[in-house]
Design a protein around this motif. Structure first.
Motif, short mmCIF file in Angstrom:
data_model
loop_
_atom_site.label_atom_id
_atom_site.label_comp_id
_atom_site.label_asym_id
_atom_site.label_seq_id
_atom_site.Cartn_x
_atom_site.Cartn_y
_atom_site.Cartn_z
N THR A 294 53.51 38.12 41.60
CA THR A 294 54.16 39.43 41.48
C THR A 294 53.15 40.54 41.71
O THR A 294 51.94 40.34 41.52
N PRO A 295 53.62 41.70 42.12
CA PRO A 295 52.67 42.82 42.32
C PRO A 295 51.92 43.17 41.05
O PRO A 295 50.71 43.43 41.09
N TYR A 296 52.62 43.17 39.90
CA TYR A 296 51.95 43.51 38.65
C TYR A 296 50.93 42.44 38.26
O TYR A 296 49.82 42.72 37.83
N GLY A 297 51.31 41.17 38.44
CA GLY A 297 50.40 40.08 38.09
C GLY A 297 49.16 40.05 38.96
O GLY A 297 48.04 39.86 38.47
N SER A 298 49.34 40.25 40.27
CA SER A 298 48.17 40.25 41.16
C SER A 298 47.25 41.42 40.86
O SER A 298 46.02 41.30 40.92
N THR A 299 47.83 42.58 40.50
CA THR A 299 47.00 43.74 40.14
C THR A 299 46.26 43.49 38.85
O THR A 299 45.08 43.87 38.70
N LEU A 300 46.90 42.85 37.88
CA LEU A 300 46.22 42.49 36.64
C LEU A 300 45.04 41.56 36.90
O LEU A 300 43.97 41.71 36.29
N ILE A 301 45.20 40.64 37.81
CA ILE A 301 44.10 39.72 38.14
C ILE A 301 42.93 40.49 38.74
O ILE A 301 41.77 40.29 38.37
N THR A 302 43.24 41.39 39.67
CA THR A 302 42.17 42.16 40.32
C THR A 302 41.42 43.03 39.32
O THR A 302 40.19 43.01 39.25
N VAL A 303 42.17 43.79 38.52
CA VAL A 303 41.52 44.68 37.54
C VAL A 303 40.79 43.87 36.48
O VAL A 303 39.69 44.24 36.04
N GLY A 304 41.36 42.75 36.05
CA GLY A 304 40.71 41.92 35.05
C GLY A 304 39.38 41.36 35.51
O GLY A 304 38.41 41.31 34.75
N GLU A 305 39.33 40.93 36.77
CA GLU A 305 38.06 40.42 37.30
C GLU A 305 36.98 41.51 37.31
O GLU A 305 35.82 41.25 36.95
N TYR A 306 37.35 42.70 37.69
CA TYR A 306 36.36 43.78 37.71
C TYR A 306 35.98 44.23 36.30
O TYR A 306 34.83 44.65 36.07
N GLN A 307 36.91 44.13 35.35
CA GLN A 307 36.54 44.43 33.97
C GLN A 307 35.51 43.44 33.44
O GLN A 307 34.58 43.81 32.71
N LYS A 308 35.64 42.18 33.82
CA LYS A 308 34.65 41.19 33.40
C LYS A 308 33.30 41.45 34.06
O LYS A 308 32.25 41.25 33.44
N ARG A 309 33.32 41.94 35.30
CA ARG A 309 32.06 42.31 35.93
C ARG A 309 31.41 43.49 35.23
O ARG A 309 30.18 43.52 35.03
N LEU A 310 32.23 44.46 34.83
CA LEU A 310 31.69 45.60 34.08
C LEU A 310 31.10 45.14 32.74
O LEU A 310 30.05 45.63 32.32
#
Length: 396
Positions: free
Chosen positions: A116-132
């Protein structure tokens, strides 16, 4: 069994001596505060070094405390770190807030559906939050090693040594002033005895007593002067030791300067990494948004079932139900064809009337077909607009 009496006697004597020394120092200190005794002043250079050291210690404590607040705003976590540090145990590694937020986003995406668009966006933002969060952990470790630890070592190491030597210097100064007061009192007593003797010189016994008292007073003066010289020597030696330690504050400033530069560099690296990660995240989000817009435009409106193949199961069921509703709406639209009245049997025997009836029927059929086509077109347009609006809302 060995006897412990000599050791106990020695400890008692030492304890009594220390207690007497402490009492005389307390008396001297109190009289100085009350202005009843003279106080030996330190030289101006040593006084300036002491003031500079006190200023360094105070500001180092404030900078250290505020830096700890900056790096760890949670007071409970700071207390835990302090306890582990005092116990000389390694603090267990903890997940940063950004990493925890990224983990929650990834778990939410698995629940909502990665497709889903919301799920894929959550995955993208979540990965970058872990990098931060990883960049934050590296920054905290670097700052603690290059900045906090040197400041803490100064306060717990060098400053404790300086404070100890300063207290010892103060005790040597008190001892020196006590000796000066003793010498002064002994000389005053000797002068008073020489000026106004309390005996009759004509009597031999009083003469002997006078000579003995003079000898005792002179011996007392010599003893006080000897103690004064010893106290002066110890005070000068301790003042030199303290001066050397206080002059080391300059090297401490240089060391803290290098630590401050390392801290600023680590901070700049951390914020640069965060800025780089956020720029990459914005580019990915914008690219995904543009891709979804292009896909929504590229899909034909009549191919809604094909569009449903890329959506989640719940979304497909909603669109299929919508199409069924629209199909029922279209099929339920009834078009009533006007029925032609049957002609009488006698009309077949009238050629003119039959021709007129045929022309009338043809004209009526033309109007009927036009009306049917207009109604069908209008219904299709309504269904098309409503389906487009609902499907777009579901996709978004």
């Amino acid at each position: 069994m060995f006897s412990t009496e000599p050791a106990m006697d020695f400890n008692v004597k030492k304890l009594a001596s220390d207690a007497g020394l402490f009492f005389t120092r307390a008396v001297q200190f109190t009289e100085e505060k009350l202005g009843q005794a003279e106080k030996t002043e330190l030289d101006s250079h040593l006084e300036n070094l002491i003031a500079r050291a006190d200023c360094t210690k105070n500001w180092t404590e404030k900078i250290l405390r505020q830096t700890e607040v900056l790096l760890q705003p949670n007071p409970s976590a700071r207390i835990e770190e302090f306890i582990y540090d005092k116990l000389e145990k390694k603090l267990p590694s903890k997940t940063t807030n950004a990493e925890l937020l990224g983990q929650y986003m990834l778990e939410a995406a698995s629940e909502f559906g990665p497709g889903t668009p919301y799920g894929s966006t959550l995955i993208t933002v979540g990965e970058y939050q872990k990098r931060l969060g990883g960049a934050e952990r590296e920054f905290l470790q670097t700052s603690a090693a290059t900045f906090l630890t040197p400041l803490r070592n100064f306060l717990e190491g060098d400053w404790r040594t300086i404070s100890k030597e300063r207290r010892l210097l103060e005790n040597r100064r008190l001892d020196l002033d006590i000796c000066k007061a003793r010498v002064k009192k002994a000389k005053q007593a000797e002068a008073k005895a020489a000026a106004a003797p309390d005996f009759q010189e004509t009597r031999p016994r009083n003469y002997v007593l006078s000579a003995s008292a003079s000898a005792l007073l002179s011996e007392e003066v010599d003893k006080a002067e000897h103690e004064l010289r010893v106290a002066q020597t110890e005070f000068d030696r301790q003042a030199e030791v303290t001066r050397l330690l206080l002059e080391g504050i300059s090297s401490t400033h240089l060391n803290h300067l290098r630590c401050l530069q390392d801290f600023a560099e680590a901070q700049a690296t951390y914020y640069a990494q965060c800025h780089h990660y956020m720029q990459d995240l914005q580019r990915e989000l914008n690219s995904a948004s543009e891709k979804r817009k292009k896909e929504s435009v590229a899909y034909p409106r009549c191919c809604a079932p094909l569009l449903c193949l890329s959506l989640s199961t719940s979304t497909q069921l909603q669109i299929k139900q919508l199409l069924l509703d629209f199909s029922g709406l279209f099929l339920s639209s009834s078009f009533h064809y006007p029925t032609l009245k049957k002609t009488n049997a006698t009309s077949s025997h009238r050629p003119c009337s039959t021709l007129n009836h045929f022309n009338m029927t043809k004209q009526m059929n033309r109007h009927l077909i036009t009306s049917i086509l207009h109604t069908v077109r209008k219904t299709i347009i309504i269904i098309h607009n409503r389906a487009q609006h609902v499907i777009y809302k579901i996709i978004q």
